[in-house]
Design a protein around this motif. Sequence first.
Motif, PDB file in Angstrom:
ATOM      1  N   LEU A 128      -5.883   7.353  -7.068  1.00 46.33           N
ATOM      2  CA  LEU A 128      -5.814   5.890  -7.012  1.00 46.33           C
ATOM      3  C   LEU A 128      -7.157   5.221  -7.315  1.00 46.33           C
ATOM      4  N   SER A 129      -8.151   5.990  -7.740  1.00 49.69           N
ATOM      5  CA  SER A 129      -9.472   5.401  -7.951  1.00 49.69           C
ATOM      6  C   SER A 129      -9.437   4.318  -9.035  1.00 49.69           C
ATOM      7  N   TYR A 163       0.828  -1.203   0.000  1.00 50.38           N
ATOM      8  CA  TYR A 163       0.000   0.000   0.000  1.00 50.38           C
ATOM      9  C   TYR A 163       0.866   1.258   0.000  1.00 50.38           C
ATOM     10  N   PHE A 184     -14.087   5.331  -8.831  1.00 49.30           N
ATOM     11  CA  PHE A 184     -13.866   3.923  -8.525  1.00 49.30           C
ATOM     12  C   PHE A 184     -15.056   3.079  -8.968  1.00 49.30           C
ATOM     13  N   LYS A 207      -8.659  -0.883   3.634  1.00 45.36           N
ATOM     14  CA  LYS A 207      -7.551  -0.111   3.074  1.00 45.36           C
ATOM     15  C   LYS A 207      -7.935   0.542   1.752  1.00 45.36           C
ATOM     16  N   VAL A 208      -8.721  -0.156   0.942  1.00 41.61           N
ATOM     17  CA  VAL A 208      -9.181   0.437  -0.332  1.00 41.61           C
ATOM     18  C   VAL A 208     -10.011   1.682  -0.048  1.00 41.61           C
ATOM     19  N   CYS A 223      -7.307   1.264  -7.784  1.00 42.18           N
ATOM     20  CA  CYS A 223      -8.061   0.433  -6.839  1.00 42.18           C
ATOM     21  C   CYS A 223      -9.131  -0.385  -7.556  1.00 42.18           C
ATOM     22  N   LEU A 237      -7.625   4.444   1.017  1.00 39.39           N
ATOM     23  CA  LEU A 237      -6.873   4.983  -0.128  1.00 39.39           C
ATOM     24  C   LEU A 237      -7.742   5.899  -0.979  1.00 39.39           C
ATOM     25  N   LEU A 238      -8.983   5.510  -1.165  1.00 38.52           N
ATOM     26  CA  LEU A 238      -9.883   6.351  -1.965  1.00 38.52           C
ATOM     27  C   LEU A 238     -10.166   7.672  -1.262  1.00 38.52           C
TER      28      LEU A 238
END
Length: 1385
Positions: A259-260, A208, A308, A248-249, A263, A252-253
């Motif tokens: 990072l969309s 990550y 995402f 974690k996803v 992921c 991160l978003l």
Amino acid sequence: MTSFEDFRAMSWDFVVPVSLDDLLKSGAVNQYVVQDVLSPKQLPLHLNGFKAALKNQGPLCVLEHFDTVYSVLQHCRTVDVSLKEDTLELLIQVVRGLSVSLPSLLMSGSLSAVDRKQQLNVVKMSVFLLCKLTENLESDSYRESIITAPSKGRKKEKAGSKGGLQWEGVREVVLQCLSQLLQLDIRSLWSLSLVEEEFVSCVTCCCYKLLENPTIGHMKSKPTRDIIIHVLGVMVKKYNHMLGACVKVIQLLQHFEQLSCVCAQAVACWCTEYGMRTIVGEIMREIGQKSSEELAREGSGVKAFSCFLSELSTLVPDAMIPNISVLLPHLEGESPSLRVAVCEVLGEVLVRVLSGDKLDDLARADRDRFLDTLQEHIHDTNSHVRARVLQVYTRIVNSKALPLCRYTEVMELAVGRLGDKSVHVCKSAIQLLAAFIGHNPYSCKLSSVDLKKPLEKEVAKLKEMQENMRAREPVAVISSCDLWAAMEPEVSSTVRAHLEASNEEEEEEEAQDRSDRDTAVQIAQYLRDSKYRQAMRLCVQAHSVYPESPFFSSMSSVNADMVISTLATLFKGSEEQVCESGARDEALALQKESKGEAEEEGKETEMKKQEMLVQYLRDTESFALQVERAIAVINNMLYWKTTTVVQEAVQFCVTACEFSVADSVCGVRKMLPLVWSSDAAVKDAVIQAYRRLYLNPHGDTTRSKAQTLVDSLSELMFDASLGTIQCLEEIVQEFFSSESALQTCVVQVLWERFSGKRETSTLHRRAAVLLLGMAARAEREVVLSNLDTLCSVALGEKVTDNYLLARDTVIAIINITDHVRQSKGVPLRLSMDHHLFSCLTQAIAEGVVLSNPHWQTFMEQAIRLIYFLAESPDQLCARLLQRSARLLLEQISEAWEPNQSQMAEGSQDSEQQVSCVSLAQLLSVCGSVAFWQVSYLERSVSAELRRRRGEKEDKEEKAAPVTKPMANDSCVEEELGLTGASAEDTEAEFIRKICETELMAEGNLLSVFLPLLVRVCSSPGRYSHTQLTTAACLALSQFMMISPAVCSDNIRLLFTVLEKSPLPVVRANAIIALGDLTVRFPNILEPWTPNLYARLCDEDASVRLTAITVLTQLVLKDVMKVKGQVSEVAVLLLDPEPHIASLALNFFNELSAKDNAIYNLLPDIISRLSDPERGMKEEDFNTIMKKLFSYITKERQTESLVEKLCQRFRTAKTERQWADLAVSLSLLSVCERGFKKLQECWECYSDKLTEDSVYQPLLCIMAKLRRRAKPQFKSQVEEFEKRLTAVHTKGLENVENEENETGQQLVENMHTPGPKSTRRPTRGRRKPRADHSDLLTPKRSHARPKTVITFSSDEGEEEDAVMAESETPKVTTPISRCRRTRLRH
């Protein structure tokens, strides 16, 4: 340091720490603790020992040298980069060694507990050290990239290549090592295969951490990104990391919007390649459970969630279906981006999963529900959502995933969105409609009108079939046994009641004339008719008459039971007969039933087919109606100011034309003028559209392609206007400018069509010669080398048969002249005796005495060509005039030869009519020659003089020595550029002198015709022929272009014709001519400006249209000053003709672009429109003012207009004028400064507040101000509103008296003079009572002098042109300046 053997003998466990410092603390029993942290100076030596041990012992050396690598991690920020790279290389070798050695050990199953613990410690130590060192190096790389970011260009790339790019390669190697190790079944090393959470977190946190790199989403980082995703996939599948991955996803978003997509790719990979489909639902559930408050706090996280979900739907739409319901609540949320994302998810699911005809009932229900949801959000409150939903529908339609039953409904919604306020929504709606046309299952070639009759015919046929089916429905048949069972009780009672009262004599008489069979039939008929008594009597009588008859022999005695039994037998028949007839009837019924069923099945099938046909025609008609509505709206959008909308509209027209949609050619033609657009993108879009439609033909051979191209262009030119042809020239010229086999073949086909080698219609020949002219603009020789062919085919002896072909031929030849091509070299001129000019002059002269309606246009173009191409056009035209006049005189002399015996009155009138037409055509020739003679002098001769002067100057410069002494004055003149300017002035003066002195001199032929023109124009009663009057007025205006003297002498006559001619065409022509004269001689025409504006009120719509068009050009090009007469243009905003009203609106739109133009004119416009003599309706005045005041947007302009309009109350004389001024004030967006002006001008309107028409608009102003005012300002507004109301209800004098009395009481109570008020001292004073009338204008107070405000209309009216004749039009001042009085009318 402890030896390796000691490590083997020890029984301890390595616990993966949360932080590095945890390894320095003593923890649980048998837990590994770092013994010695080395200093940076000791590290190189110990690393060499680690390296040697790695070669000898393999990966197990980590057990001995863990502290060395741990020391590197502790001093990571201070040690050299090379030392860290060496350490990383050693760790990579350790992990690779484990990946090689562990499989055999794990497969053998013979590991002891000690060896298993040893291998487990090696794995955990090596993975821990590698992950932590990777994280440190990643942080160093990111830090270095930030430091080197300000460098530019190649320096930036070089700076990055030293650290960043090398680390990216090493990073990929590290991840590959980890992936190889983790893919092994190392879980068996742990007790019960339960891997501790710390080990999993160590690996995943490293992954990550790498994902947080800003460049991880770039294309160059794709290998690294893929490996990270696969490592995490292994951790999710084998190491129970699914819940942690979901959390974690989401994190991160929330923190890394970029990072969309990454992921989404990771989740899709875990779902498809690792079979973890439940992770999709978990993440969707986490997003779906977020409330609006949480989303509002997260900010950029909302966009990341949206991206995402959208990206994930494109990757794994089938995995999202079970959990879509958790996202649907966001459609009612406040986040537009999430609504967009959910709609896009629905769209992807509909396209990729819920499409096709093989859906089960549950899937079809989901599909319809999703489509309903999307349909609702076409009207979403957010424009971005509306646009994206339309784009989703476009993708659905392009993928053929929309059910046919929804086509009409969705298309109707899309047509409605064409009127959306958002440009993006309009663009998306156009794209959706284009997709509908491109993928529709109906016939677009037929219009709704064409479909109406077939639909009515098929509907009538269906109704007829339905009626026939109803008529052929089988009728229920009741058997005789059933009937007898129903009637038996009533028959029995009747027989028993009346048997004893039977009359034998009547029975005998009644039965004598019948046989036994007839009697039996009659009895049965009586029973069917419910005549039971007669049946019973006849049965008893028949028994006595026919005792041996088989019908009545069973009745041995006459009693009730026997009679009833006999009646039953006669009605039903015997049992045998009943059985036989029943069987026979049953067989016939079965046979008929089988035939009927077959016929009914066939007819039902036919009726179903007919129903389907009718439904198809109805759907087709609905679709055609929607397409027609869309085309009508989108054609108007071609001229929007938004470039992207225009581009989409152009593409829609192209799509509609390619699919042969009815009326699509209208849009294609309407967009053609956009080739002159100043916007390069719009121009390029139109050119590309025409290339795609017309200049890229399909065909097997070059010849067939050329034929197709010529046919399509010819059809486009049929019935095309001159403007359309000029626009098409711009496109076709570019096609012919490139040399190719197709271009050569096209030219050949055009010549074949024009010359008649291939049988074609006249329209095709005309189109061919016009296209050849367009080709000549690119390549002159196409026409120049074939002049003889053009003359022989179109300008020869048969020219009088087809003047239109001759005109188009002349237009084609004009395209080779320098006036069109704008060449700078020696101009192309042909000699006077060229065959072309002889053909032209002959055709013109002979046409003068003919009555051909197309000769006029041919003549104008032919004279234009003569002046463009001939060497001495003035001499040619002089001969032409002489020849034409001579032919006219010969015609007149022939018509008036004395032959009274054969000449009737009717023929005399006919000859006079012919003479008038011929004279009109001769005058037209004179006018054209005069006009083009002036143009020839000012353009061609002047250009040739400049060219020769330039050549002479170039030769002198080349011949003169380089160092030539020059006088100071000449040097200064050359530096200022005055030398060339003086020469040009001399040439212009020379041309002007020729026009003024020589063209109308006595020896010039033009001077002969001028008196004739004046005579015809000045005597409309004598020369009343329409064509003659029209031609004479037009020719006179062309003569007036020659010189100021001719213009001044005849300007009064032309304006008299303009105002008094009964012919609209003459008035319209005069307006156009006067517009040209205004440009040429502005000083002469300036006094006549009001007369031009007066034509805006002409009774004829065509004259008003011409007037607004001409005046718009003159005003916007600053040729004519904008004055108060522009109020006449404002009146046209309400013209009954929509085109005239749109032109007037366009006039003000363009005028508003000029600084303060409308602002300066508004007071005068208001005064003129509110003039009582005009008599304008109040509603019309309000409508016009509402539009004009919409152009006032600046606060300073509003403030000034408030003051100006208030001052106008002083000069207004009637209540209607007061009301108009008050309404005008209410239309302004008055602000605080405007309110203060309104207070300062209290004296201007206060005495008129008793009128409701003045009071109510001012009250509206107060309401607007109070609505958006601050508390302090709001109190001022309320106070002023109270004062307005008091004056309105009590009168101004009463209110002022009350104020004076209040002020006096205050002074008496204080006994001292009060301080000077900061407010206006005049407020509250009583007006002088010299006159008892309250209608006088209040006198100004001397205590505070007011600034005198003047207006453009107050400074002095323009003097009208002095016209002595009675027919001279007069101009009156609209509002006279006088004292204010109250007049009621």
